[in-house]
Design an enzyme around this catalytic site. Structure first.
Site, short mmCIF file in Angstrom:
data_model
loop_
_atom_site.label_atom_id
_atom_site.label_comp_id
_atom_site.label_asym_id
_atom_site.label_seq_id
_atom_site.Cartn_x
_atom_site.Cartn_y
_atom_site.Cartn_z
N ARG A 164 23.17 6.27 -25.94
CA ARG A 164 22.73 7.14 -24.82
C ARG A 164 23.89 7.39 -23.85
NH1 ARG A 164 19.15 7.05 -28.06
NH2 ARG A 164 16.89 7.05 -27.67
N SER A 238 11.87 8.26 -22.66
CA SER A 238 12.19 6.92 -22.14
C SER A 238 12.85 7.07 -20.78
CB SER A 238 13.17 6.19 -23.05
OG SER A 238 12.65 6.04 -24.33
N GLU A 334 17.74 5.93 -17.96
CA GLU A 334 18.31 6.90 -18.91
C GLU A 334 18.26 8.31 -18.33
OE1 GLU A 334 16.80 7.12 -23.13
OE2 GLU A 334 16.61 9.24 -22.63
P1 FAD Z 1 18.33 18.72 -19.62
O1 FAD Z 1 17.29 17.79 -19.14
O2 FAD Z 1 18.20 20.16 -19.27
O3 FAD Z 1 19.75 18.21 -19.10
C1 FAD Z 1 20.11 16.85 -19.23
C2 FAD Z 1 21.52 16.65 -18.64
O4 FAD Z 1 22.48 17.36 -19.42
C3 FAD Z 1 21.65 17.22 -17.21
O5 FAD Z 1 22.55 16.39 -16.53
C4 FAD Z 1 22.24 18.60 -17.45
O6 FAD Z 1 22.98 19.05 -16.33
C5 FAD Z 1 23.14 18.35 -18.63
N1 FAD Z 1 23.30 19.53 -19.49
C6 FAD Z 1 22.31 20.16 -20.17
N2 FAD Z 1 22.83 21.16 -20.92
C7 FAD Z 1 24.16 21.16 -20.70
C8 FAD Z 1 25.24 21.97 -21.18
N3 FAD Z 1 25.05 22.98 -22.04
N4 FAD Z 1 26.48 21.68 -20.73
C9 FAD Z 1 26.70 20.67 -19.86
N5 FAD Z 1 25.72 19.89 -19.37
C10 FAD Z 1 24.46 20.13 -19.79
N6 FAD Z 1 16.09 11.52 -26.02
C11 FAD Z 1 16.59 10.82 -27.07
O7 FAD Z 1 17.81 10.58 -27.13
N7 FAD Z 1 15.78 10.38 -28.06
C12 FAD Z 1 14.46 10.59 -28.07
O8 FAD Z 1 13.77 10.17 -28.99
C13 FAD Z 1 13.89 11.33 -26.98
N8 FAD Z 1 12.56 11.56 -26.93
C14 FAD Z 1 12.04 12.25 -25.88
C15 FAD Z 1 10.65 12.48 -25.86
C16 FAD Z 1 10.08 13.19 -24.82
C17 FAD Z 1 8.59 13.44 -24.81
C18 FAD Z 1 10.91 13.71 -23.78
C19 FAD Z 1 10.30 14.53 -22.67
C20 FAD Z 1 12.27 13.48 -23.79
C21 FAD Z 1 12.85 12.74 -24.83
N9 FAD Z 1 14.23 12.47 -24.89
C22 FAD Z 1 14.76 11.79 -25.97
C23 FAD Z 1 15.12 12.91 -23.79
C24 FAD Z 1 15.60 14.38 -23.93
O9 FAD Z 1 14.78 15.09 -24.79
C25 FAD Z 1 17.04 14.47 -24.42
O10 FAD Z 1 17.90 13.78 -23.55
C26 FAD Z 1 17.52 15.92 -24.54
O11 FAD Z 1 18.77 15.97 -25.18
C27 FAD Z 1 17.61 16.62 -23.20
O12 FAD Z 1 17.85 18.00 -23.45
P2 FAD Z 1 17.59 19.09 -22.36
O13 FAD Z 1 18.12 20.39 -22.88
O14 FAD Z 1 16.18 19.09 -21.94
O15 FAD Z 1 18.53 18.55 -21.19
N1 EPU Z 2 7.23 -1.93 -27.25
C1 EPU Z 2 6.30 -2.71 -26.58
N2 EPU Z 2 5.58 -2.11 -25.59
C2 EPU Z 2 5.72 -0.81 -25.25
C3 EPU Z 2 6.69 -0.02 -25.93
C4 EPU Z 2 7.43 -0.63 -26.94
O1 EPU Z 2 6.15 -3.89 -26.86
O2 EPU Z 2 5.00 -0.36 -24.36
C5 EPU Z 2 7.97 -2.54 -28.37
C6 EPU Z 2 7.45 -1.95 -29.69
O3 EPU Z 2 6.36 -2.66 -30.18
C7 EPU Z 2 8.66 -2.09 -30.59
C8 EPU Z 2 9.83 -1.94 -29.63
O4 EPU Z 2 9.33 -2.17 -28.32
O5 EPU Z 2 8.69 -3.38 -31.17
C9 EPU Z 2 10.51 -0.57 -29.73
O6 EPU Z 2 9.57 0.44 -29.44
P1 EPU Z 2 9.71 1.94 -30.00
O7 EPU Z 2 9.93 1.91 -31.48
O8 EPU Z 2 8.58 2.74 -29.49
O9 EPU Z 2 11.09 2.44 -29.43
P2 EPU Z 2 11.77 2.27 -28.02
O10 EPU Z 2 12.88 1.28 -28.16
O11 EPU Z 2 10.76 2.01 -26.98
C10 EPU Z 2 13.61 4.03 -28.52
C11 EPU Z 2 14.23 5.19 -27.82
C12 EPU Z 2 13.38 6.43 -27.99
C13 EPU Z 2 13.25 6.73 -29.47
C14 EPU Z 2 12.60 5.52 -30.16
C15 EPU Z 2 12.52 5.69 -31.67
C16 EPU Z 2 15.56 4.32 -26.00
C17 EPU Z 2 15.69 4.15 -24.52
N3 EPU Z 2 14.43 4.89 -26.43
O12 EPU Z 2 12.39 3.72 -27.84
O13 EPU Z 2 14.05 7.51 -27.33
O14 EPU Z 2 12.47 7.88 -29.70
O15 EPU Z 2 13.39 4.34 -29.89
O16 EPU Z 2 13.77 5.51 -32.24
O17 EPU Z 2 16.46 3.95 -26.74
C18 EPU Z 2 14.30 8.65 -25.28
O18 EPU Z 2 15.48 8.28 -25.29
O19 EPU Z 2 13.82 9.39 -24.38
C19 EPU Z 2 13.40 8.21 -26.35
C20 EPU Z 2 12.10 8.51 -26.39
#
Ligand code: FAD
Ligand code: EPU
Length: 338
Positions: A164, A238, A334
Protein backbone atom coordinates in the site's frame (compact mmCIF):
# COMPACT_ATOMS: atom_id res chain seq x y z
CA UNK A 1 -11.19 25.84 -19.96
CA UNK A 2 -14.12 26.21 -17.65
CA UNK A 3 -14.43 25.42 -13.98
CA UNK A 4 -17.49 24.70 -11.93
CA UNK A 5 -17.33 27.04 -8.93
CA UNK A 6 -18.21 25.93 -5.40
CA UNK A 7 -18.81 22.38 -6.63
CA UNK A 8 -20.18 19.54 -4.54
CA UNK A 9 -17.70 16.66 -4.14
CA UNK A 10 -20.35 14.29 -2.80
CA UNK A 11 -20.77 12.45 -6.13
CA UNK A 12 -16.99 12.13 -6.44
CA UNK A 13 -16.09 10.35 -3.19
CA UNK A 14 -17.30 6.85 -2.31
CA UNK A 15 -17.69 7.82 1.37
CA UNK A 16 -20.47 10.13 0.16
CA UNK A 17 -19.12 13.03 2.24
CA UNK A 18 -20.80 16.36 1.40
CA UNK A 19 -17.66 18.51 1.01
CA UNK A 20 -17.25 21.18 -1.67
CA UNK A 21 -14.36 22.37 -3.86
CA UNK A 22 -13.75 26.01 -4.72
CA UNK A 23 -13.26 24.93 -8.36
CA UNK A 24 -13.83 21.67 -10.22
CA UNK A 25 -12.43 20.89 -13.68
CA UNK A 26 -12.00 17.82 -15.89
CA UNK A 27 -9.32 16.70 -18.32
CA UNK A 28 -9.21 13.87 -20.81
CA UNK A 29 -5.74 14.38 -22.30
CA UNK A 30 -2.42 15.94 -21.37
CA UNK A 31 -3.00 19.15 -23.35
CA UNK A 32 -6.26 19.82 -21.51
CA UNK A 33 -4.45 19.15 -18.24
CA UNK A 34 -1.64 21.57 -19.14
CA UNK A 35 -4.25 24.19 -20.09
CA UNK A 36 -6.02 23.84 -16.75
CA UNK A 37 -2.78 23.97 -14.77
CA UNK A 38 -1.77 27.17 -16.61
CA UNK A 39 -4.96 29.05 -15.73
CA UNK A 40 -4.41 31.90 -13.29
CA UNK A 41 -6.97 30.69 -10.74
CA UNK A 42 -5.24 27.28 -10.50
CA UNK A 43 -1.67 28.52 -10.14
CA UNK A 44 -0.57 28.82 -6.53
CA UNK A 45 -3.80 27.36 -5.13
CA UNK A 46 -4.09 23.88 -3.59
CA UNK A 47 -4.63 21.21 -6.24
CA UNK A 48 -6.19 17.76 -5.98
CA UNK A 49 -6.28 15.17 -8.75
CA UNK A 50 -9.23 12.86 -8.30
CA UNK A 51 -9.90 9.45 -9.86
CA UNK A 52 -12.89 7.55 -8.51
CA UNK A 53 -12.60 9.10 -5.03
CA UNK A 54 -12.58 5.62 -3.47
CA UNK A 55 -9.55 6.08 -1.22
CA UNK A 56 -10.14 9.54 0.15
CA UNK A 57 -11.84 11.15 3.16
CA UNK A 58 -12.74 14.83 2.97
CA UNK A 59 -12.68 16.16 6.53
CA UNK A 60 -13.34 19.71 5.32
CA UNK A 61 -14.16 21.67 2.17
CA UNK A 62 -11.32 21.82 -0.37
CA UNK A 63 -10.20 25.41 -0.85
CA UNK A 64 -8.49 24.98 -4.19
CA UNK A 65 -8.96 23.19 -7.50
CA UNK A 66 -10.09 19.60 -7.91
CA UNK A 67 -9.35 18.08 -11.32
CA UNK A 68 -11.20 14.94 -12.36
CA UNK A 69 -9.01 12.65 -14.43
CA UNK A 70 -10.92 11.26 -17.43
CA UNK A 71 -8.07 10.12 -19.73
CA UNK A 72 -9.47 7.17 -21.73
CA UNK A 73 -8.01 4.34 -23.81
CA UNK A 74 -6.54 0.86 -23.66
CA UNK A 75 -4.00 -0.17 -26.30
CA UNK A 76 -1.57 -3.03 -26.89
CA UNK A 77 1.83 -1.37 -27.23
CA UNK A 78 3.95 -4.51 -27.65
CA UNK A 79 3.66 -8.27 -27.62
CA UNK A 80 5.67 -11.46 -27.95
CA UNK A 81 4.79 -15.14 -27.69
CA UNK A 82 4.40 -15.04 -23.92
CA UNK A 83 3.40 -11.52 -22.97
CA UNK A 84 1.39 -8.53 -23.99
CA UNK A 85 2.07 -4.97 -22.87
CA UNK A 86 -1.15 -2.97 -22.48
CA UNK A 87 -1.23 0.77 -21.85
CA UNK A 88 -4.34 2.10 -20.12
CA UNK A 89 -5.33 5.74 -19.75
CA UNK A 90 -5.34 6.95 -16.15
CA UNK A 91 -9.07 7.71 -16.36
CA UNK A 92 -10.09 4.15 -17.28
CA UNK A 93 -12.11 2.45 -14.55
CA UNK A 94 -9.85 -0.17 -12.94
CA UNK A 95 -12.42 -2.96 -13.07
CA UNK A 96 -13.16 -2.37 -16.76
CA UNK A 97 -9.41 -2.71 -17.43
CA UNK A 98 -9.41 -6.02 -15.50
CA UNK A 99 -12.44 -7.26 -17.46
CA UNK A 100 -10.76 -6.27 -20.74
CA UNK A 101 -7.70 -8.35 -19.81
CA UNK A 102 -9.81 -11.31 -18.70
CA UNK A 103 -11.86 -11.20 -21.92
CA UNK A 104 -8.66 -11.26 -23.99
CA UNK A 105 -7.12 -14.13 -22.01
CA UNK A 106 -4.35 -11.94 -20.57
CA UNK A 107 -3.46 -13.04 -17.06
CA UNK A 108 -2.12 -11.16 -14.07
CA UNK A 109 -4.81 -8.81 -12.80
CA UNK A 110 -7.82 -11.16 -12.41
CA UNK A 111 -7.32 -11.37 -8.61
CA UNK A 112 -7.67 -7.57 -8.54
CA UNK A 113 -11.22 -7.70 -9.91
CA UNK A 114 -13.75 -5.20 -8.63
CA UNK A 115 -11.36 -2.88 -6.81
CA UNK A 116 -13.07 0.51 -7.21
CA UNK A 117 -11.33 3.53 -8.70
CA UNK A 118 -9.34 4.36 -11.78
CA UNK A 119 -6.16 3.06 -13.40
CA UNK A 120 -4.27 6.28 -12.61
CA UNK A 121 -4.66 5.83 -8.86
CA UNK A 122 -3.70 2.14 -8.86
CA UNK A 123 0.07 2.80 -8.60
CA UNK A 124 -0.43 5.37 -5.83
CA UNK A 125 -0.82 2.67 -3.19
CA UNK A 126 0.17 -0.33 -5.32
CA UNK A 127 -3.36 -1.74 -5.04
CA UNK A 128 -3.55 -5.31 -3.91
CA UNK A 129 -5.95 -8.14 -3.14
CA UNK A 130 -5.99 -11.93 -2.93
CA UNK A 131 -2.23 -12.38 -3.05
CA UNK A 132 -1.57 -10.03 -5.99
CA UNK A 133 -0.43 -6.40 -6.22
CA UNK A 134 -0.16 -4.23 -9.31
CA UNK A 135 3.61 -4.20 -8.94
CA UNK A 136 3.49 -7.84 -10.15
CA UNK A 137 2.33 -6.82 -13.65
CA UNK A 138 3.43 -3.18 -13.69
CA UNK A 139 5.80 -2.19 -16.49
CA UNK A 140 5.97 1.64 -16.68
CA UNK A 141 3.86 4.74 -16.21
CA UNK A 142 3.91 8.25 -17.57
CA UNK A 143 3.25 11.20 -15.30
CA UNK A 144 3.17 14.94 -15.80
CA UNK A 145 5.43 16.83 -13.41
CA UNK A 146 3.25 19.66 -12.11
CA UNK A 147 6.16 22.07 -11.53
CA UNK A 148 7.16 22.31 -15.22
CA UNK A 149 4.61 20.33 -17.24
CA UNK A 150 7.22 17.74 -18.38
CA UNK A 151 6.03 14.17 -18.99
CA UNK A 152 8.31 11.71 -17.18
CA UNK A 153 8.44 7.94 -17.55
CA UNK A 154 8.72 5.83 -14.36
CA UNK A 155 9.82 2.20 -14.29
CA UNK A 156 9.04 -0.20 -11.46
CA UNK A 157 12.14 0.71 -9.47
CA UNK A 158 11.40 4.44 -9.66
CA UNK A 159 7.89 3.80 -8.32
CA UNK A 160 9.34 2.24 -5.12
CA UNK A 161 6.30 0.03 -4.58
CA UNK A 162 5.65 -1.47 -1.15
CA UNK A 163 2.60 -2.74 0.73
CA UNK A 164 0.00 0.00 0.00
CA UNK A 165 2.95 2.30 -0.74
CA UNK A 166 4.79 3.99 -3.60
CA UNK A 167 7.01 6.94 -4.45
CA UNK A 168 3.80 8.85 -5.33
CA UNK A 169 2.51 8.55 -1.74
CA UNK A 170 5.87 9.69 -0.32
CA UNK A 171 8.54 11.87 -2.01
CA UNK A 172 6.40 12.28 -5.15
CA UNK A 173 3.23 13.22 -3.25
CA UNK A 174 1.22 16.00 -4.97
CA UNK A 175 4.05 16.58 -7.50
CA UNK A 176 2.84 14.43 -10.43
CA UNK A 177 -0.29 13.62 -12.37
CA UNK A 178 -0.27 10.03 -13.57
CA UNK A 179 -1.40 9.97 -17.23
CA UNK A 180 -1.23 6.30 -18.21
CA UNK A 181 0.05 2.97 -16.93
CA UNK A 182 1.50 0.08 -18.96
CA UNK A 183 1.10 -3.47 -17.65
CA UNK A 184 2.86 -6.64 -18.82
CA UNK A 185 0.30 -9.43 -18.87
CA UNK A 186 0.75 -13.11 -19.53
CA UNK A 187 -0.60 -14.92 -22.58
CA UNK A 188 0.02 -18.18 -20.68
CA UNK A 189 -1.51 -17.30 -17.35
CA UNK A 190 -0.69 -19.25 -14.23
CA UNK A 191 -3.70 -18.88 -11.96
CA UNK A 192 -3.17 -17.84 -8.36
CA UNK A 193 -5.97 -19.45 -6.39
CA UNK A 194 -4.12 -20.25 -3.19
CA UNK A 195 -4.96 -17.05 -1.32
CA UNK A 196 -7.91 -16.69 1.04
CA UNK A 197 -10.91 -18.71 0.08
CA UNK A 198 -10.65 -18.47 -3.73
CA UNK A 199 -10.22 -22.23 -4.06
CA UNK A 200 -13.18 -22.84 -1.75
CA UNK A 201 -15.31 -20.39 -3.73
CA UNK A 202 -14.38 -22.14 -7.01
CA UNK A 203 -15.40 -25.47 -5.49
CA UNK A 204 -18.67 -23.95 -4.36
CA UNK A 205 -19.16 -22.78 -7.95
CA UNK A 206 -18.52 -26.39 -9.09
CA UNK A 207 -15.39 -25.47 -11.07
CA UNK A 208 -12.45 -27.87 -11.17
CA UNK A 209 -10.48 -26.38 -14.11
CA UNK A 210 -10.80 -22.62 -13.62
CA UNK A 211 -10.28 -20.04 -16.34
CA UNK A 212 -9.27 -16.41 -15.81
CA UNK A 213 -12.96 -15.54 -15.89
CA UNK A 214 -13.74 -18.10 -13.17
CA UNK A 215 -11.06 -16.67 -10.87
CA UNK A 216 -12.35 -13.16 -11.52
CA UNK A 217 -15.93 -14.31 -10.76
CA UNK A 218 -14.80 -16.06 -7.56
CA UNK A 219 -12.97 -12.94 -6.35
CA UNK A 220 -16.04 -10.82 -7.14
CA UNK A 221 -18.29 -13.21 -5.18
CA UNK A 222 -15.97 -13.16 -2.14
CA UNK A 223 -15.68 -9.38 -2.22
CA UNK A 224 -19.47 -8.97 -2.49
CA UNK A 225 -19.93 -11.16 0.58
CA UNK A 226 -17.58 -9.09 2.77
CA UNK A 227 -17.25 -5.53 1.53
CA UNK A 228 -20.05 -2.97 1.52
CA UNK A 229 -21.05 -1.62 -1.90
CA UNK A 230 -20.24 2.13 -1.87
CA UNK A 231 -23.35 2.75 -3.99
CA UNK A 232 -25.37 1.58 -0.98
CA UNK A 233 -23.19 2.36 2.08
CA UNK A 234 -20.47 5.02 1.91
CA UNK A 235 -16.96 3.66 2.51
CA UNK A 236 -13.42 3.68 1.15
CA UNK A 237 -12.51 0.01 1.60
CA UNK A 238 -9.96 -0.80 4.31
CA UNK A 239 -9.56 2.35 6.37
CA UNK A 240 -6.34 1.07 7.97
CA UNK A 241 -3.37 -0.96 6.75
CA UNK A 242 -2.55 -4.34 8.23
CA UNK A 243 0.29 -3.44 10.64
CA UNK A 244 3.73 -4.96 10.19
CA UNK A 245 5.27 -5.53 13.63
CA UNK A 246 8.36 -7.25 15.10
CA UNK A 247 7.75 -11.00 15.41
CA UNK A 248 7.99 -10.78 19.22
CA UNK A 249 5.01 -8.39 19.29
CA UNK A 250 2.96 -10.90 17.27
CA UNK A 251 4.16 -13.71 19.58
CA UNK A 252 3.17 -11.72 22.67
CA UNK A 253 -0.36 -11.17 21.32
CA UNK A 254 -0.59 -14.80 20.20
CA UNK A 255 0.38 -16.01 23.68
CA UNK A 256 -2.71 -14.26 25.04
CA UNK A 257 -4.98 -14.88 22.05
CA UNK A 258 -4.08 -18.16 20.31
CA UNK A 259 -6.38 -17.37 17.35
CA UNK A 260 -4.47 -14.17 16.41
CA UNK A 261 -4.32 -13.79 12.61
CA UNK A 262 -0.77 -13.03 11.41
CA UNK A 263 1.35 -13.63 8.32
CA UNK A 264 5.16 -13.74 7.85
CA UNK A 265 6.36 -10.33 6.59
CA UNK A 266 10.10 -10.72 6.11
CA UNK A 267 12.91 -11.59 8.52
CA UNK A 268 11.85 -10.96 12.12
CA UNK A 269 8.56 -9.35 11.07
CA UNK A 270 4.90 -10.33 11.08
CA UNK A 271 1.83 -8.72 9.52
CA UNK A 272 -1.21 -8.70 11.79
CA UNK A 273 -4.77 -8.64 10.44
CA UNK A 274 -6.05 -5.21 11.49
CA UNK A 275 -9.65 -6.41 10.99
CA UNK A 276 -9.04 -9.08 13.64
CA UNK A 277 -7.46 -6.54 16.05
CA UNK A 278 -10.39 -4.13 15.64
CA UNK A 279 -12.94 -6.93 16.05
CA UNK A 280 -11.17 -8.24 19.17
CA UNK A 281 -11.04 -4.71 20.54
CA UNK A 282 -14.84 -4.97 20.52
CA UNK A 283 -15.47 -2.51 17.70
CA UNK A 284 -16.85 -4.65 14.87
CA UNK A 285 -20.31 -3.28 14.08
CA UNK A 286 -19.77 -0.32 16.47
CA UNK A 287 -22.35 2.28 15.47
CA UNK A 288 -22.73 5.99 16.05
CA UNK A 289 -25.96 6.16 14.06
CA UNK A 290 -24.88 7.90 10.88
CA UNK A 291 -21.51 6.13 10.76
CA UNK A 292 -19.60 3.27 12.28
CA UNK A 293 -17.45 0.17 11.85
CA UNK A 294 -18.78 -2.29 9.25
CA UNK A 295 -20.40 -5.36 10.79
CA UNK A 296 -18.91 -7.86 8.31
CA UNK A 297 -15.38 -6.39 7.92
CA UNK A 298 -14.05 -4.38 10.86
CA UNK A 299 -11.33 -2.79 8.73
CA UNK A 300 -13.98 -0.79 6.88
CA UNK A 301 -15.48 2.39 8.34
CA UNK A 302 -18.87 3.28 6.91
CA UNK A 303 -21.03 6.34 6.39
CA UNK A 304 -24.58 5.04 6.65
CA UNK A 305 -25.81 8.43 5.48
CA UNK A 306 -25.52 11.88 6.95
CA UNK A 307 -22.04 11.71 8.51
CA UNK A 308 -19.47 14.35 7.74
CA UNK A 309 -15.78 13.66 7.19
CA UNK A 310 -14.77 15.10 10.52
CA UNK A 311 -17.02 12.61 12.32
CA UNK A 312 -15.62 9.66 10.36
CA UNK A 313 -12.10 10.86 11.12
CA UNK A 314 -12.94 11.11 14.84
CA UNK A 315 -14.20 7.52 14.69
CA UNK A 316 -10.88 6.46 13.12
CA UNK A 317 -9.09 8.11 16.08
CA UNK A 318 -11.26 6.13 18.48
CA UNK A 319 -10.38 2.89 16.65
CA UNK A 320 -6.66 3.72 16.70
CA UNK A 321 -6.77 4.51 20.42
CA UNK A 322 -8.79 1.43 21.37
CA UNK A 323 -6.54 -0.98 19.44
CA UNK A 324 -3.43 0.67 20.89
CA UNK A 325 -4.80 0.33 24.44
CA UNK A 326 -5.86 -3.29 24.01
CA UNK A 327 -2.89 -4.67 22.00
CA UNK A 328 -0.16 -2.00 22.14
CA UNK A 329 -0.22 -1.91 18.32
CA UNK A 330 -0.32 1.33 16.35
CA UNK A 331 -2.54 1.17 13.25
CA UNK A 332 -1.83 3.39 10.24
CA UNK A 333 -4.55 4.83 8.04
CA UNK A 334 -4.66 3.63 4.43
CA UNK A 335 -7.21 6.19 3.27
CA UNK A 336 -5.93 9.62 2.14
CA UNK A 337 -7.16 12.27 4.58
CA UNK A 338 -7.88 15.75 3.27
P1 FAD B 1 -8.88 8.42 -5.54
O1 FAD B 1 -9.55 8.11 -4.27
O2 FAD B 1 -9.57 9.33 -6.50
O3 FAD B 1 -7.44 9.03 -5.22
C1 FAD B 1 -6.60 8.40 -4.28
C2 FAD B 1 -5.29 9.21 -4.18
O4 FAD B 1 -4.57 9.14 -5.41
C3 FAD B 1 -5.53 10.71 -3.93
O5 FAD B 1 -4.48 11.16 -3.13
C4 FAD B 1 -5.46 11.30 -5.32
O6 FAD B 1 -5.07 12.66 -5.30
C5 FAD B 1 -4.41 10.45 -5.97
N1 FAD B 1 -4.60 10.30 -7.42
C6 FAD B 1 -5.67 9.73 -8.03
N2 FAD B 1 -5.47 9.70 -9.36
C7 FAD B 1 -4.26 10.26 -9.60
C8 FAD B 1 -3.51 10.53 -10.79
N3 FAD B 1 -3.96 10.20 -12.01
N4 FAD B 1 -2.31 11.13 -10.64
C9 FAD B 1 -1.83 11.46 -9.42
N5 FAD B 1 -2.51 11.25 -8.27
C10 FAD B 1 -3.71 10.64 -8.36
N6 FAD B 1 -7.61 -0.89 -2.47
C11 FAD B 1 -6.78 -1.95 -2.58
O7 FAD B 1 -5.56 -1.77 -2.74
N7 FAD B 1 -7.25 -3.22 -2.53
C12 FAD B 1 -8.55 -3.50 -2.36
O8 FAD B 1 -8.94 -4.67 -2.33
C13 FAD B 1 -9.47 -2.40 -2.25
N8 FAD B 1 -10.79 -2.63 -2.07
C14 FAD B 1 -11.64 -1.57 -1.94
C15 FAD B 1 -13.01 -1.84 -1.76
C16 FAD B 1 -13.91 -0.80 -1.65
C17 FAD B 1 -15.38 -1.11 -1.46
C18 FAD B 1 -13.45 0.54 -1.73
C19 FAD B 1 -14.43 1.68 -1.66
C20 FAD B 1 -12.10 0.81 -1.91
C21 FAD B 1 -11.18 -0.24 -2.00
N9 FAD B 1 -9.80 -0.02 -2.17
C22 FAD B 1 -8.94 -1.10 -2.32
C23 FAD B 1 -9.26 1.35 -2.19
C24 FAD B 1 -9.34 2.03 -3.57
O9 FAD B 1 -10.26 1.40 -4.38
C25 FAD B 1 -7.98 2.07 -4.27
O10 FAD B 1 -7.03 2.74 -3.48
C26 FAD B 1 -8.07 2.76 -5.64
O11 FAD B 1 -6.85 2.60 -6.34
C27 FAD B 1 -8.39 4.24 -5.53
O12 FAD B 1 -8.64 4.73 -6.84
P2 FAD B 1 -9.40 6.07 -7.09
O13 FAD B 1 -9.32 6.37 -8.55
O14 FAD B 1 -10.74 6.03 -6.51
O15 FAD B 1 -8.46 7.08 -6.28
N1 EPU C 1 -10.74 -10.55 10.10
C1 EPU C 1 -11.39 -10.60 11.32
N2 EPU C 1 -12.39 -9.69 11.54
C2 EPU C 1 -12.77 -8.77 10.62
C3 EPU C 1 -12.09 -8.71 9.38
C4 EPU C 1 -11.07 -9.63 9.15
O1 EPU C 1 -11.07 -11.41 12.17
O2 EPU C 1 -13.70 -8.01 10.91
C5 EPU C 1 -9.72 -11.55 9.81
C6 EPU C 1 -10.26 -12.55 8.78
O3 EPU C 1 -10.96 -13.59 9.39
C7 EPU C 1 -8.99 -13.03 8.11
C8 EPU C 1 -8.07 -11.83 8.18
O4 EPU C 1 -8.60 -10.97 9.19
O5 EPU C 1 -8.43 -14.10 8.84
C9 EPU C 1 -7.94 -11.09 6.85
O6 EPU C 1 -9.20 -10.65 6.42
P1 EPU C 1 -9.56 -10.41 4.87
O7 EPU C 1 -9.18 -11.61 4.07
O8 EPU C 1 -10.95 -9.93 4.78
O9 EPU C 1 -8.53 -9.31 4.41
P2 EPU C 1 -8.00 -8.01 5.12
O10 EPU C 1 -6.60 -8.26 5.56
O11 EPU C 1 -8.95 -7.53 6.13
C10 EPU C 1 -6.89 -7.11 2.94
C11 EPU C 1 -6.82 -5.81 2.21
C12 EPU C 1 -8.04 -5.63 1.34
C13 EPU C 1 -8.10 -6.78 0.34
C14 EPU C 1 -8.18 -8.10 1.13
C15 EPU C 1 -8.15 -9.32 0.23
C16 EPU C 1 -5.48 -4.30 3.52
C17 EPU C 1 -5.45 -3.09 4.40
N3 EPU C 1 -6.68 -4.72 3.13
O12 EPU C 1 -7.98 -7.02 3.87
O13 EPU C 1 -7.88 -4.40 0.62
O14 EPU C 1 -9.21 -6.67 -0.51
O15 EPU C 1 -7.06 -8.19 2.03
O16 EPU C 1 -6.87 -9.53 -0.25
O17 EPU C 1 -4.42 -4.84 3.20
C18 EPU C 1 -8.30 -2.08 0.72
O18 EPU C 1 -7.07 -1.92 0.70
O19 EPU C 1 -9.11 -1.11 0.70
C19 EPU C 1 -8.85 -3.43 0.74
C20 EPU C 1 -10.15 -3.69 0.81
Amino acid sequence: MTFQQHASLKPFNTFGIPATADRLGRFSNVDELRGLLASPEVKGAPLLILGGGSNILFTQDFHGTVLLNEIPGMVVVRENEDHVWVRAGAGVTWHSFVLHCVANGWGGVENLSMIPGKVGAAPMQNIGAYGVEIKDTFDTLEALRIADGEVISFDKEACAFGYRESFFKRAGKERYVILNVTFRLSKRPVLNTSYGNIQQELERMGIAQPTLRDVSDAVIAIRRSKLPDPAVIGNAGSFFKNPVVPQEVADRIKAEHPDTVSYPAGPGLAKLAAGWLIERAGLKGYSLGTHGVHDRQALVLVNRGGANGHEVYALSEHVLRTVKEKFGVELEREVNIL
